[in-house]
Every structure is written in structure tokens, then in C-alpha cells.
Write a protein that holds these residues in place. Structure first.
Motif, short mmCIF file in Angstrom:
data_model
loop_
_atom_site.label_atom_id
_atom_site.label_comp_id
_atom_site.label_asym_id
_atom_site.label_seq_id
_atom_site.Cartn_x
_atom_site.Cartn_y
_atom_site.Cartn_z
N LEU A 118 -4.26 -4.76 -4.10
CA LEU A 118 -3.75 -3.29 -4.20
C LEU A 118 -4.64 -3.22 -3.76
O LEU A 118 -6.24 -3.59 -4.06
CB LEU A 118 -3.48 -3.70 -6.03
CG LEU A 118 -2.45 -4.36 -6.43
CD1 LEU A 118 -2.53 -4.12 -7.84
CD2 LEU A 118 -1.04 -2.94 -5.91
N ASN A 151 2.53 1.91 -3.34
CA ASN A 151 1.09 2.29 -3.73
C ASN A 151 0.73 4.03 -4.07
O ASN A 151 0.68 4.43 -5.11
CB ASN A 151 -0.01 1.19 -3.71
CG ASN A 151 -0.55 1.09 -5.47
OD1 ASN A 151 -0.18 1.29 -6.66
ND2 ASN A 151 -2.30 0.48 -5.33
N LEU A 196 0.41 0.69 -9.25
CA LEU A 196 1.10 -0.84 -9.42
C LEU A 196 -0.80 -1.00 -9.34
O LEU A 196 -1.07 -2.33 -10.01
CB LEU A 196 1.00 -0.95 -7.60
CG LEU A 196 2.27 -1.30 -6.94
CD1 LEU A 196 2.61 -1.43 -6.17
CD2 LEU A 196 3.22 -1.79 -8.57
N ASN A 197 -1.60 -0.45 -9.69
CA ASN A 197 -3.26 -0.34 -9.93
C ASN A 197 -3.28 -1.22 -11.30
O ASN A 197 -4.51 -1.73 -11.61
CB ASN A 197 -3.82 0.10 -9.20
CG ASN A 197 -4.14 0.71 -7.76
OD1 ASN A 197 -3.52 -0.29 -6.94
ND2 ASN A 197 -4.69 1.45 -7.67
N GLU A 204 0.70 -1.14 -0.16
CA GLU A 204 -0.09 -0.01 0.02
C GLU A 204 0.71 1.25 -0.14
O GLU A 204 0.51 2.53 -0.64
CB GLU A 204 -0.93 -0.34 0.97
CG GLU A 204 -1.49 1.37 1.75
CD GLU A 204 -2.60 1.46 0.25
OE1 GLU A 204 -3.26 3.06 0.15
OE2 GLU A 204 -2.81 0.90 -0.63
N ARG A 248 -0.38 4.84 -7.18
CA ARG A 248 -1.20 4.34 -7.36
C ARG A 248 -1.11 3.54 -8.83
O ARG A 248 -1.35 2.63 -9.15
CB ARG A 248 -2.78 4.53 -7.16
CG ARG A 248 -3.45 5.35 -6.66
CD ARG A 248 -4.08 4.06 -5.44
NE ARG A 248 -3.84 4.49 -4.11
CZ ARG A 248 -3.85 3.75 -2.57
NH1 ARG A 248 -3.35 3.10 -2.59
NH2 ARG A 248 -3.58 4.99 -1.35
#
Length: 193
Positions: free
Chosen positions: A64, A35, A42-43, A32, A40
């Protein structure tokens, strides 16, 4: 004294369970933070239904989250339900977890809306489904008590399987819950405490 005797001691078993829950907390939190700090990025590895590169999200998507509040809403029930799942034994815990992540992810990939499905709530719903049913199937008093406590404290989760909000993967909740029930039917009996 051999290692089997050491690990069968109740305080040693509790200590081991708390270490596993702590590791889960640390892994999900580190992901988290990474990310969050990368905007973000990695989303993009979420579970995207019927998109072949989106299959990577079957395994990665649950780790995620879309926002810090999304992470916060998942981390406490994840840790609590993980601890309760560990009452079935470490091997069963890891086996059920992997089974539910894969089955839930594949069902979402096959039947979910065209969106990026992310978040630990699918795993939480798997644990919820397993814990609700498994205690009764095991016929062990302590595990039946866990089923009753989960029903009492987390019973409201059942409404999360309905398509209520646009930005919530109710499919992940629904298929997670179903996966947990299937896992309970497969592995709840013959539990050694």
C-alpha cells in the motif's frame, strides 16, 4: 531436452527473471490503482504498531502507498533491486522476500511509532541490506560486483534509516535494512549460479 536444461540456459533464465519482475510491477501497480480509485481505503490495512488488528499490515502494508508519488518513488528501485535479488536464484529470492517482509513487519509492529506504516520502501531497504552484504559473503565475483554497484548507486539510502521526516516510516527502513542483513548472513553462502 529436460526442463532443468532449458531453465539453465542464460537467455531462458533472464526471461524468467524479467517475467517475475514484471509480475511484481503489475501486482503493486494494480493494488495502487485500486487504492487510488477508492480514495486510499485500503490504507486502513497498514501496519499499526501494538494494535492487534494492525498485525494484518505486517503482510499487506508493504503493498500500500499513501499517494501516487509515494508509489512512483518506490516502484523503480523495487523492480531494479528485485532483478538483482533474482541473481541469487528464484527460490532464494522468494524466501528472503517473505522472511524480510515478516521480520520487518513484526519489528515495526513491536517498536514503531503509533501510525499506519505502509509502502514498499521497507522491502526495498531489505533488498538493499541483503545485496550490500550478500555478495561479499558469497565470495562469488559476479555477486560481489552487484554489492559494489548497489553501494555505489543506492548507498544514499542509508540516510533513510534516520528519523528525519515525520511522515516517513524510518522504522520500516531501519528494520528492513536490518532484516536484509540478517537474511544475507543466513542465506548468502552456498549460492549456485
Amino acid at each position: 531436452m529436460n526442463s532443468k536444461t532449458i531453465f539453465s540456459h542464460p537467455s531462458s533464465r533472464l526471461s524468467q527473471q524479467l517475467k517475475i519482475v514484471s509480475c511484481i510491477f503489475i501486482v503493486v501497480t494494480v493494488i495502487e490503482v485500486i487504492n487510488l480509485l477508492t480514495g486510499r481505503v485500503l490504507n486502513q490495512f497498514g501496519n499499526i504498531p501494538r494494535y492487534v488488528p494492525g498485525l494484518i499490515g505486517v503482510l499487506i502494508g508493504p503493498f500500500l502507498h499513501g499517494s501516487f508519488s509515494h508509489y512512483l518513488s518506490n516502484i523503480v528501485p523495487l523492480c531494479v533491486l528485485s532483478f538483482l535479488m533474482l541473481q541469487y536464484g528464484n527460490k532464494r529470492f522468494f524466501g528472503v522476500t517473505l522472511f524480510c517482509i515478516i521480520l520487518t513487519g513484526l519489528l515495526v509492529w513491536l517498536f514503531g511509532r503509533s501510525a499506519s506504516h505502509i509502502g514498499m520502501s521497507s522491502v526495498i531497504y531489505s533488498y538493499f541490506g541483503f545485496l550490500l552484504l550478500a555478495g561479499f559473503l558469497s565470495r562469488k565475483f559476479s555477486l560481489i560486483i552487484i554489492s559494489l554497484l548497489v553501494a555505489f548507486f543506492y548507498g544514499g539510502l542509508i540516510f533513510g534509516v534516520l528519523p528525519a521526516r515525520t511522515f516517513v516510516s524510518w522504522e520500516g527502513h531501519l528494520f528492513g535494512f536490518i532484516s536484509g542483513l540478517i537474511a544475507a548472513r543466513l542465506w548468502a553462502k552456498n549460492v549456485r549460479l
